[in-house]
Design a protein around this motif. Sequence first.
Motif, PDB file in Angstrom:
ATOM      1  N   TYR A 139      54.053 -39.216  31.353  1.00 56.86           N
ATOM      2  CA  TYR A 139      54.169 -38.438  32.581  1.00 56.86           C
ATOM      3  C   TYR A 139      53.441 -39.107  33.742  1.00 56.86           C
ATOM      4  O   TYR A 139      52.503 -39.879  33.553  1.00 56.86           O
ATOM      5  N   ASP A 140      53.905 -38.783  34.912  1.00 61.93           N
ATOM      6  CA  ASP A 140      53.271 -39.226  36.155  1.00 61.93           C
ATOM      7  C   ASP A 140      53.467 -38.097  37.156  1.00 61.93           C
ATOM      8  O   ASP A 140      54.527 -37.966  37.768  1.00 61.93           O
ATOM      9  N   ILE A 141      52.446 -37.244  37.283  1.00 64.62           N
ATOM     10  CA  ILE A 141      52.587 -36.022  38.077  1.00 64.62           C
ATOM     11  C   ILE A 141      51.421 -35.897  39.050  1.00 64.62           C
ATOM     12  O   ILE A 141      50.267 -36.109  38.692  1.00 64.62           O
ATOM     13  N   ASN A 142      51.747 -35.553  40.273  1.00 65.88           N
ATOM     14  CA  ASN A 142      50.749 -35.217  41.285  1.00 65.88           C
ATOM     15  C   ASN A 142      50.617 -33.697  41.296  1.00 65.88           C
ATOM     16  O   ASN A 142      51.503 -32.990  41.777  1.00 65.88           O
ATOM     17  N   ILE A 143      49.501 -33.186  40.739  1.00 65.68           N
ATOM     18  CA  ILE A 143      49.371 -31.742  40.596  1.00 65.68           C
ATOM     19  C   ILE A 143      49.043 -31.054  41.917  1.00 65.68           C
ATOM     20  O   ILE A 143      49.116 -29.819  42.004  1.00 65.68           O
ATOM     21  N   ILE A 144      48.677 -31.821  42.928  1.00 63.45           N
ATOM     22  CA  ILE A 144      48.436 -31.231  44.250  1.00 63.45           C
ATOM     23  C   ILE A 144      49.761 -31.000  44.966  1.00 63.45           C
ATOM     24  O   ILE A 144      50.034 -29.906  45.476  1.00 63.45           O
ATOM     25  N   GLU A 145      50.593 -32.029  44.981  1.00 69.89           N
ATOM     26  CA  GLU A 145      51.885 -31.920  45.644  1.00 69.89           C
ATOM     27  C   GLU A 145      52.966 -31.327  44.751  1.00 69.89           C
ATOM     28  O   GLU A 145      54.066 -31.020  45.220  1.00 69.89           O
ATOM     29  N   LEU A 146      52.668 -31.174  43.461  1.00 70.94           N
ATOM     30  CA  LEU A 146      53.615 -30.632  42.478  1.00 70.94           C
ATOM     31  C   LEU A 146      54.876 -31.485  42.406  1.00 70.94           C
ATOM     32  O   LEU A 146      56.005 -30.983  42.368  1.00 70.94           O
ATOM     33  N   LYS A 172      51.084 -22.249  39.757  1.00 70.67           N
ATOM     34  CA  LYS A 172      51.927 -22.554  40.909  1.00 70.67           C
ATOM     35  C   LYS A 172      53.345 -22.773  40.404  1.00 70.67           C
ATOM     36  O   LYS A 172      53.542 -23.437  39.382  1.00 70.67           O
ATOM     37  N   ALA A 173      54.311 -22.226  41.103  1.00 72.08           N
ATOM     38  CA  ALA A 173      55.690 -22.281  40.634  1.00 72.08           C
ATOM     39  C   ALA A 173      56.294 -23.667  40.874  1.00 72.08           C
ATOM     40  O   ALA A 173      56.260 -24.187  41.991  1.00 72.08           O
ATOM     41  N   VAL A 174      56.815 -24.268  39.816  1.00 75.06           N
ATOM     42  CA  VAL A 174      57.513 -25.541  39.941  1.00 75.06           C
ATOM     43  C   VAL A 174      58.910 -25.399  39.347  1.00 75.06           C
ATOM     44  O   VAL A 174      59.188 -24.484  38.573  1.00 75.06           O
ATOM     45  N   GLN A 175      59.776 -26.311  39.718  1.00 76.54           N
ATOM     46  CA  GLN A 175      61.081 -26.390  39.091  1.00 76.54           C
ATOM     47  C   GLN A 175      61.248 -27.795  38.511  1.00 76.54           C
ATOM     48  O   GLN A 175      60.635 -28.751  38.982  1.00 76.54           O
ATOM     49  N   VAL A 176      62.057 -27.890  37.479  1.00 75.84           N
ATOM     50  CA  VAL A 176      62.245 -29.155  36.770  1.00 75.84           C
ATOM     51  C   VAL A 176      63.739 -29.359  36.516  1.00 75.84           C
ATOM     52  O   VAL A 176      64.433 -28.433  36.097  1.00 75.84           O
ATOM     53  N   VAL A 222      62.441 -34.430  36.392  1.00 78.36           N
ATOM     54  CA  VAL A 222      61.810 -34.526  37.709  1.00 78.36           C
ATOM     55  C   VAL A 222      61.204 -33.184  38.086  1.00 78.36           C
ATOM     56  O   VAL A 222      61.880 -32.146  38.051  1.00 78.36           O
ATOM     57  N   ILE A 223      59.923 -33.212  38.456  1.00 78.88           N
ATOM     58  CA  ILE A 223      59.202 -32.001  38.853  1.00 78.88           C
ATOM     59  C   ILE A 223      59.131 -31.928  40.366  1.00 78.88           C
ATOM     60  O   ILE A 223      58.877 -32.928  41.041  1.00 78.88           O
ATOM     61  N   SER A 224      59.328 -30.728  40.890  1.00 79.64           N
ATOM     62  CA  SER A 224      59.208 -30.508  42.333  1.00 79.64           C
ATOM     63  C   SER A 224      58.734 -29.082  42.575  1.00 79.64           C
ATOM     64  O   SER A 224      58.878 -28.213  41.694  1.00 79.64           O
ATOM     65  N   PRO A 225      58.164 -28.811  43.763  1.00 76.77           N
ATOM     66  CA  PRO A 225      57.715 -27.448  44.044  1.00 76.77           C
ATOM     67  C   PRO A 225      58.913 -26.495  44.077  1.00 76.77           C
ATOM     68  O   PRO A 225      60.017 -26.869  44.471  1.00 76.77           O
ATOM     69  N   ASN A 231      42.463 -27.631  31.083  1.00 71.06           N
ATOM     70  CA  ASN A 231      42.180 -27.748  32.501  1.00 71.06           C
ATOM     71  C   ASN A 231      43.238 -28.634  33.148  1.00 71.06           C
ATOM     72  O   ASN A 231      44.170 -29.097  32.482  1.00 71.06           O
ATOM     73  N   ASP A 232      43.090 -28.862  34.452  1.00 71.69           N
ATOM     74  CA  ASP A 232      44.092 -29.656  35.176  1.00 71.69           C
ATOM     75  C   ASP A 232      44.142 -31.105  34.706  1.00 71.69           C
ATOM     76  O   ASP A 232      45.120 -31.805  34.970  1.00 71.69           O
ATOM     77  N   GLU A 233      43.099 -31.542  34.018  1.00 74.05           N
ATOM     78  CA  GLU A 233      43.041 -32.930  33.574  1.00 74.05           C
ATOM     79  C   GLU A 233      43.738 -33.153  32.230  1.00 74.05           C
ATOM     80  O   GLU A 233      44.222 -34.249  31.954  1.00 74.05           O
ATOM     81  N   ASN A 234      43.765 -32.121  31.395  1.00 74.02           N
ATOM     82  CA  ASN A 234      44.252 -32.356  30.027  1.00 74.02           C
ATOM     83  C   ASN A 234      45.468 -31.535  29.627  1.00 74.02           C
ATOM     84  O   ASN A 234      45.955 -31.668  28.513  1.00 74.02           O
ATOM     85  N   PHE A 235      45.976 -30.671  30.514  1.00 76.60           N
ATOM     86  CA  PHE A 235      47.051 -29.773  30.089  1.00 76.60           C
ATOM     87  C   PHE A 235      48.319 -30.527  29.705  1.00 76.60           C
ATOM     88  O   PHE A 235      49.068 -30.091  28.813  1.00 76.60           O
ATOM     89  N   LEU A 236      48.565 -31.662  30.323  1.00 76.11           N
ATOM     90  CA  LEU A 236      49.746 -32.442  29.960  1.00 76.11           C
ATOM     91  C   LEU A 236      49.527 -33.245  28.677  1.00 76.11           C
ATOM     92  O   LEU A 236      50.464 -33.464  27.906  1.00 76.11           O
TER      93      LEU A 236
END
Length: 269
Positions: free
Chosen positions: A183-190, A230-234, A250-253, A161-166
């Motif tokens: 990691y330090d990721i905001n999954i809402i803002e990607l 949701k598509a992200v780029q790294v 670095v992760i970004s939308p 789930n969104d809580e444990n996938f990382l």
Amino acid sequence: MVRDLYMFSRVNEEADVIWFKVAYENTVHSEADITSFFAEKGLDIRFAYLDSSKDPTKGKYVMFTEAEKGRDIESIAEELERMDVVHTVKWGYSKNRAIQSVDFPLRILGQRAVLIRAKTFVDIINIMNEQVPQSEGLLTIIGLRNGAGAAGYMREMSEMNDENFLDLLGELFMAAGWGKIEYDINIIELTGKVRIKDSFIAEEIRDSDVPVCTYISAFLAGYISECLKKAVQVRESRCKSMGNEDCEHVISPASSGVKIEHVLRGELH
């Protein structure tokens, strides 16, 4: 303490190295009973592992031991096979005193796999960079698809789930020997960062003027995109091969209009 997947026993070079493969009924006490049996026979366990991943009701116990030359191992195996919880017992001598921790064929994430040294993997990358036009783009596509494939399999096999996938990703990296993840990721803002300690690619290349973990960046992008749908780029902003303490990704939308299928084709820009 076992540190390698393949090693040679040097505990007692005058003894025989013997392996046992035991198929057993998976009960509360079966594994303890089998371990106790080996202890009663004076067979010290040099390496062992258990596997019940295919069928929770059945298990496999693989054990390597050393025994004095000339000991009647066949009788021990026959007695072991007569235990109520044991289905079958296979055994044999390791003529070259080799101990290995995997069966053939090896399977990782549900598919046939092979083990290669980090140096071999990096040699392939270096040869691609030297001989293949737009090699970085090719590595990116490979990493994206591998990451998405890993996410798909892990979703089927675990309660992702969104809580444990990382956290699951961190366990995968550790198990595969790729590195240790923070990691330090905001999954809402990607947005956010993934830091990797002891990246196997960076540690092999060691000295570079630019980040070298393109494959890992792409793997992260494919994995996260597939998990979140949701598509992200790294991109890698810091790399141990450049003298940084850790590798930082670095992760970004992804750009507007880019979908997951675009990501998997490497169409991030």
